[in-house]
Write a protein that holds these residues in place. Structure first.
Motif, PDB file in Angstrom:
ATOM      1  N   LEU A 218       0.828  -1.213   0.000  1.00 51.30           N
ATOM      2  CA  LEU A 218       0.000   0.000   0.000  1.00 51.30           C
ATOM      3  C   LEU A 218       0.855   1.252   0.000  1.00 51.30           C
ATOM      4  N   GLN A 219       2.014   1.155   0.624  1.00 55.65           N
ATOM      5  CA  GLN A 219       2.930   2.297   0.627  1.00 55.65           C
ATOM      6  C   GLN A 219       3.326   2.661  -0.816  1.00 55.65           C
ATOM      7  N   ARG A 220       3.569   1.622  -1.601  1.00 56.25           N
ATOM      8  CA  ARG A 220       3.944   1.879  -3.008  1.00 56.25           C
ATOM      9  C   ARG A 220       2.777   2.477  -3.773  1.00 56.25           C
ATOM     10  N   VAL A 221       1.568   1.953  -3.518  1.00 61.77           N
ATOM     11  CA  VAL A 221       0.375   2.503  -4.186  1.00 61.77           C
ATOM     12  C   VAL A 221       0.198   3.971  -3.792  1.00 61.77           C
ATOM     13  N   ALA A 222       0.349   4.240  -2.481  1.00 58.93           N
ATOM     14  CA  ALA A 222       0.159   5.620  -2.004  1.00 58.93           C
ATOM     15  C   ALA A 222       1.185   6.557  -2.650  1.00 58.93           C
ATOM     16  N   ARG A 223       2.432   6.082  -2.761  1.00 57.12           N
ATOM     17  CA  ARG A 223       3.472   6.935  -3.388  1.00 57.12           C
ATOM     18  C   ARG A 223       3.113   7.219  -4.836  1.00 57.12           C
ATOM     19  N   ALA A 224       2.621   6.159  -5.549  1.00 52.87           N
ATOM     20  CA  ALA A 224       2.279   6.329  -6.962  1.00 52.87           C
ATOM     21  C   ALA A 224       1.108   7.304  -7.107  1.00 52.87           C
ATOM     22  N   MET A 225       0.128   7.218  -6.191  1.00 49.74           N
ATOM     23  CA  MET A 225      -1.071   8.064  -6.343  1.00 49.74           C
ATOM     24  C   MET A 225      -0.879   9.467  -5.771  1.00 49.74           C
ATOM     25  N   LEU A 226      -0.152   9.555  -4.646  1.00 49.30           N
ATOM     26  CA  LEU A 226      -0.107  10.836  -3.924  1.00 49.30           C
ATOM     27  C   LEU A 226       1.252  11.515  -3.998  1.00 49.30           C
ATOM     28  N   GLY A 227       2.230  10.783  -4.533  1.00 51.35           N
ATOM     29  CA  GLY A 227       3.581  11.342  -4.606  1.00 51.35           C
ATOM     30  C   GLY A 227       4.281  11.213  -3.268  1.00 51.35           C
ATOM     31  N   GLU A 228       5.566  11.576  -3.265  1.00 50.27           N
ATOM     32  CA  GLU A 228       6.363  11.525  -2.026  1.00 50.27           C
ATOM     33  C   GLU A 228       5.880  12.634  -1.091  1.00 50.27           C
ATOM     34  N   ILE A 281       0.242   9.997   3.960  1.00 52.64           N
ATOM     35  CA  ILE A 281      -1.105  10.552   3.737  1.00 52.64           C
ATOM     36  C   ILE A 281      -1.125  12.054   4.009  1.00 52.64           C
ATOM     37  N   PRO A 282      -1.372  12.864   2.976  1.00 51.91           N
ATOM     38  CA  PRO A 282      -1.493  14.308   3.232  1.00 51.91           C
ATOM     39  C   PRO A 282      -2.823  14.606   3.930  1.00 51.91           C
ATOM     40  N   ASP A 283      -2.806  15.648   4.737  1.00 52.27           N
ATOM     41  CA  ASP A 283      -4.009  15.998   5.505  1.00 52.27           C
ATOM     42  C   ASP A 283      -4.899  16.912   4.659  1.00 52.27           C
ATOM     43  N   ASP A 284      -5.406  16.356   3.524  1.00 50.41           N
ATOM     44  CA  ASP A 284      -6.243  17.158   2.627  1.00 50.41           C
ATOM     45  C   ASP A 284      -7.203  16.232   1.887  1.00 50.41           C
ATOM     46  N   TRP A 285      -7.887  16.729   0.875  1.00 47.81           N
ATOM     47  CA  TRP A 285      -8.917  15.932   0.197  1.00 47.81           C
ATOM     48  C   TRP A 285      -8.313  14.707  -0.494  1.00 47.81           C
ATOM     49  N   ARG A 286      -7.034  14.801  -0.912  1.00 45.41           N
ATOM     50  CA  ARG A 286      -6.424  13.639  -1.588  1.00 45.41           C
ATOM     51  C   ARG A 286      -6.165  12.522  -0.571  1.00 45.41           C
ATOM     52  N   GLY A 287      -5.690  12.930   0.607  1.00 42.53           N
ATOM     53  CA  GLY A 287      -5.485  11.951   1.681  1.00 42.53           C
ATOM     54  C   GLY A 287      -6.814  11.312   2.076  1.00 42.53           C
ATOM     55  N   ALA A 288      -7.850  12.159   2.177  1.00 43.78           N
ATOM     56  CA  ALA A 288      -9.172  11.652   2.577  1.00 43.78           C
ATOM     57  C   ALA A 288      -9.697  10.671   1.518  1.00 43.78           C
ATOM     58  N   ALA A 289      -9.464  10.988   0.238  1.00 44.44           N
ATOM     59  CA  ALA A 289      -9.947  10.102  -0.839  1.00 44.44           C
ATOM     60  C   ALA A 289      -9.216   8.760  -0.771  1.00 44.44           C
ATOM     61  N   PHE A 290      -7.913   8.795  -0.547  1.00 45.53           N
ATOM     62  CA  PHE A 290      -7.138   7.553  -0.465  1.00 45.53           C
ATOM     63  C   PHE A 290      -7.639   6.704   0.711  1.00 45.53           C
ATOM     64  N   LEU A 291      -7.832   7.348   1.862  1.00 47.77           N
ATOM     65  CA  LEU A 291      -8.270   6.588   3.042  1.00 47.77           C
ATOM     66  C   LEU A 291      -9.718   6.103   2.881  1.00 47.77           C
ATOM     67  N   GLY A 292     -10.512   6.854   2.104  1.00 50.34           N
ATOM     68  CA  GLY A 292     -11.883   6.390   1.807  1.00 50.34           C
ATOM     69  C   GLY A 292     -11.838   5.085   1.027  1.00 50.34           C
ATOM     70  N   LEU A 293     -10.922   5.011   0.056  1.00 47.37           N
ATOM     71  CA  LEU A 293     -10.771   3.773  -0.735  1.00 47.37           C
ATOM     72  C   LEU A 293     -10.269   2.631   0.153  1.00 47.37           C
ATOM     73  N   LEU A 294      -9.343   2.983   1.034  1.00 44.29           N
ATOM     74  CA  LEU A 294      -8.791   1.954   1.935  1.00 44.29           C
ATOM     75  C   LEU A 294      -9.889   1.399   2.849  1.00 44.29           C
ATOM     76  N   MET A 295     -10.761   2.276   3.318  1.00 41.38           N
ATOM     77  CA  MET A 295     -11.859   1.814   4.184  1.00 41.38           C
ATOM     78  C   MET A 295     -12.798   0.897   3.396  1.00 41.38           C
ATOM     79  N   THR A 296     -13.060   1.234   2.143  1.00 41.95           N
ATOM     80  CA  THR A 296     -13.922   0.376   1.317  1.00 41.95           C
ATOM     81  C   THR A 296     -13.282  -1.001   1.155  1.00 41.95           C
ATOM     82  N   PHE A 297     -11.980  -1.019   0.922  1.00 46.19           N
ATOM     83  CA  PHE A 297     -11.237  -2.280   0.808  1.00 46.19           C
ATOM     84  C   PHE A 297     -11.374  -3.094   2.103  1.00 46.19           C
ATOM     85  N   GLN A 298     -11.214  -2.430   3.249  1.00 45.62           N
ATOM     86  CA  GLN A 298     -11.318  -3.137   4.541  1.00 45.62           C
ATOM     87  C   GLN A 298     -12.722  -3.700   4.750  1.00 45.62           C
ATOM     88  N   ARG A 299     -13.729  -2.932   4.287  1.00 48.00           N
ATOM     89  CA  ARG A 299     -15.123  -3.398   4.448  1.00 48.00           C
ATOM     90  C   ARG A 299     -15.424  -4.572   3.531  1.00 48.00           C
TER      91      ARG A 299
END
Ligand SMILES: C[S@@+](CC[C@H](N)C(=O)[O-])C[C@H]1O[C@@H](n2cnc3c(N)ncnc32)[C@H](O)[C@@H]1O
Length: 335
Positions: A218-228, A281-299
């Motif tokens: 997931l760290q690699r996915v997050a880097r690819a989607m959100l950048g360093e 995870i940035p503390d903004d809408w992009r971080g929130a979107a990523f964590l929203g997807l992660l929550m869906t995956f967990q569910r």
């Protein structure tokens, strides 16, 4: 009426105790005395050099559960990513597991309760007559009592030898505790939580696997989607700490290899650690979107996430004696 005197037992003789409220003590048949002061039953000796829980006890007794000016516990400040986006996600992870406690009953055991640091966890007790808060730390229990008052029962005790009778607890939660124990005592703690459950009861244990595969993927996915990310670390806070609680996670292979007397299934608490949230995870809408997807995956895939993510929720059930299975035979052996 649910009462502390109905559920406690002597941790050394395992016999029932008599409560003398006026004298502020429990008395065992063999004469051993345990104090009962300010509603807290104390079943632990003071910390000694050879106490297996020494660093954990020292950390929580000496400020781990102290609050700052904003009411934030030192433990939360140090170990939880409290930026709003991350904290909302962590709280949603807690709320998701409340479903296991909806049946309610007489007693919910919160084993290693701390001060009940999050209001999402406080809600777990709503359908129970009493929440039994058990912890090594008296400062934690005082805080829990401030929040729950007479809806709580407060026991200073050790998870590996609970001062609680067998088969008296309707449901157990134990979040972020067993991996703090010395490795050789962790299996005993799982068995103790199961021992105190009533037949038909459920225990949800949030654990931490050593070497899970999902977080680094997931760290690699997050880097690819959100950048360093260049996020501030909480190094200053970590460096300021005089002591730390123990951290001894064991592997899923270890857990699977044990001859447990109970059936279990894996759900998930949260697949990634706070260090992942802080670093990726940035503390903004992009971080929130990523964590929203992660929550869906967990569910959608709780079993997969429980297996391969960092923090599983291990769901243990105690069978009814009327259901013959290898587990009820095991229960008879462990009674
Ligand atoms: C990381 S905190 C978790 C608190 C709470 N469960 C939560 O999720 O917010 C761990 C708590 O477990 C307690 N603890 C650690 N080892 C324990 C043991 N052997 N018996 C009872 N409590 C223990 C600590 O004192 C501390 O309050």
């Amino acid at each position: 009426m649910a009462d502390i005197a109905d559920i406690v037992r002597c941790p050394s003789s395992h016999k029932a105790l008599t409560l003398d409220r006026n004298a502020g003590k429990f008395v065992a048949q063999n004469g051993t005395v345990y104090s009962f002061a300010d509603d807290i039953g104390c079943f632990l000796a003071p910390v000694e050099a050879n106490d297996g829980n020494r660093s954990t006890r020292t950390f929580y007794d000496e400020g781990g559960w102290a609050t700052d000016a904003d009411g934030l516990y030192e433990d939360t400040k140090r170990f939880v990513d409290t930026r709003p986006t991350s904290l909302r996600f962590t709280r949603a992870c807690m709320t998701r597991l409340q479903k296991y406690f909806n049946k309610g009953g007489q007693y919910l055991l919160d084993a290693g309760s701390g001060p009940i640091a999050h209001k999402e966890l406080l809600g777990y007790g709503d359908k129970f007559d009493k929440r039994v808060c058990l912890d090594l730390s008296v400062p934690a229990l005082r805080e829990a009592r401030r929040k729950l008052g007479d809806r709580g029962i407060y026991l200073q005790g050790d998870l590996t030898n609970l001062p609680i009778q067998s088969n008296v607890i309707d449901a157990v939660m134990s979040y972020h505790v067993i991996y703090q124990l010395p490795p050789e005592l962790q299996a005993a703690a799982f068995r103790e939580l199961w021992r105190v459950l009533k037949p038909g009861g459920v225990a949800v244990i949030v654990y931490w696997w050593a070497n899970p595969t999902l977080p680094w993927r997931l760290q690699r996915v997050a880097r690819a989607m959100l950048g360093e990310q260049k996020l501030p670390s909480n190094g200053a806070i970590e460096a300021s700490a005089a002591s730390v609680p123990d951290h001894n996670p064991l592997s899923r292979e270890w857990f699977k290899s044990q001859d447990w007397p109970f059936p279990y299934k894996l759900d998930t608490y949260r697949v990634v650690p706070n260090s992942f949230l802080r670093s990726s995870i940035p503390d903004d809408w992009r971080g929130a979107a990523f964590l929203g997807l992660l929550m869906t995956f967990q569910r959608l895939a709780p079993g997969y996430c429980g297996k391969h993510g960092l923090m599983p929720a291990i769901v243990v059930r105690k069978g009814h004696p009327s259901e013959p299975s290898r587990y009820t035979e095991a229960a008879a052996r462990h009674r």
